[in-house]
Design an enzyme around this catalytic site. Structure first.
Site, PDB file in Angstrom:
ATOM      1  N   GLU A   1      -4.049   6.619  13.337  1.00  0.00           N
ATOM      2  CA  GLU A   1      -3.202   6.298  14.491  1.00  0.00           C
ATOM      3  C   GLU A   1      -1.795   6.881  14.367  1.00  0.00           C
ATOM      4  OE1 GLU A   1      -2.181   3.102  11.525  1.00  0.00           O
ATOM      5  OE2 GLU A   1      -3.953   4.293  12.022  1.00  0.00           O
TER       6      GLU A   1
ATOM      7  N   HIS B   1      -4.314   6.379   7.855  1.00  0.00           N
ATOM      8  CA  HIS B   1      -3.836   5.924   9.170  1.00  0.00           C
ATOM      9  C   HIS B   1      -4.041   7.005  10.234  1.00  0.00           C
ATOM     10  CE1 HIS B   1      -1.686   2.245   7.834  1.00  0.00           C
ATOM     11  NE2 HIS B   1      -1.611   2.910   6.690  1.00  0.00           N
TER      12      HIS B   1
ATOM     13  N   CYS C  76      -6.878   1.442   6.431  1.00  0.00           N
ATOM     14  CA  CYS C  76      -6.018   1.051   5.317  1.00  0.00           C
ATOM     15  C   CYS C  76      -6.259  -0.421   4.957  1.00  0.00           C
ATOM     16  CB  CYS C  76      -4.557   1.369   5.618  1.00  0.00           C
ATOM     17  SG  CYS C  76      -3.523   1.414   4.126  1.00  0.00           S
TER      18      CYS C  76
END
Length: 190
Positions: free
Chosen positions: A172, A170, A78
């Protein structure tokens, strides 16, 4: 192997959790001398203009550029993708300029327009990758050395250039570790 996660702002703790789930040690990076102890670096999401200012304030900007130029793998997600870009559409904000890509900030809209989507990422296998887009950028243009790994419609959202990896989303924030493992495999000793 130890992976550094730039810890000035953004989702750095979530990246550390993903790395731990992969069985890899990580450390938060806030000082230039910490870069000497890592084999790879993740630049997380956050707010790219603030991140650039903080990187300058903490004297990390040039050391990260040097780290990349020396061949250390760097993964930007990002805002991290924006920081890796050579060009930012309509902006002169500070950036590392390590990848031959032009990105457009907030390309999918505001925070309230955040979304999840299943992406086809052949480099990660047949199963779709659930991507979380939050005020996400996308890659507007790629140079010759850049490999496009995934698109959302016509928009490029995942790309690789040698030892650099950039995602508009994202990874994660999901339990799917395939993209983190892909990055770790780029380092070679994972």
């Amino acid at each position: 192997m130890r992976i550094g996660v730039l810890a000035l702002q953004g989702a750095f703790i979530e990246h550390q959790k993903s790395l731990a789930a992969c069985g890899v040690e990580s450390m938060q990076i806030r000082k230039p001398e910490q870069l000497e102890a890592i084999q790879g670096l993740i630049i997380p999401g956050g707010e790219s203009t603030t991140m650039g200012k903080l990187m300058h304030q903490f004297d990390l900007f040039e050391p990260i550029v040097e780290l990349g130029q020396q061949g250390t793998p760097i993964f930007g997600t990002c805002a991290g993708m924006i920081m890796l870009a050579r060009e930012i559409y309509g902006s002169e904000q500070p950036r590392l300029g390590l990848m031959d890509i032009e990105v457009e900030r907030n390309a999918f809209g505001r925070q309230v327009e955040s979304f999840e989507a299943d992406l086809e990422v052949p480099a990660l296998g047949e199963d779709p990758f659930k991507a979380v887009f939050i005020r996400a950028p996308y890659i507007h243009r790629v140079g010759d050395p850049v490999e496009i790994l995934a698109q959302y419609g016509e928009k490029i959202v995942l790309a690789r250039q040698g030892h650099y990896l950039a995602a508009a989303f994202h990874p994660e924030l999901t339990e799917d570790l395939r993209l983190h493992r892909y990055f770790l495999n780029m380092i070679g000793s994972y």
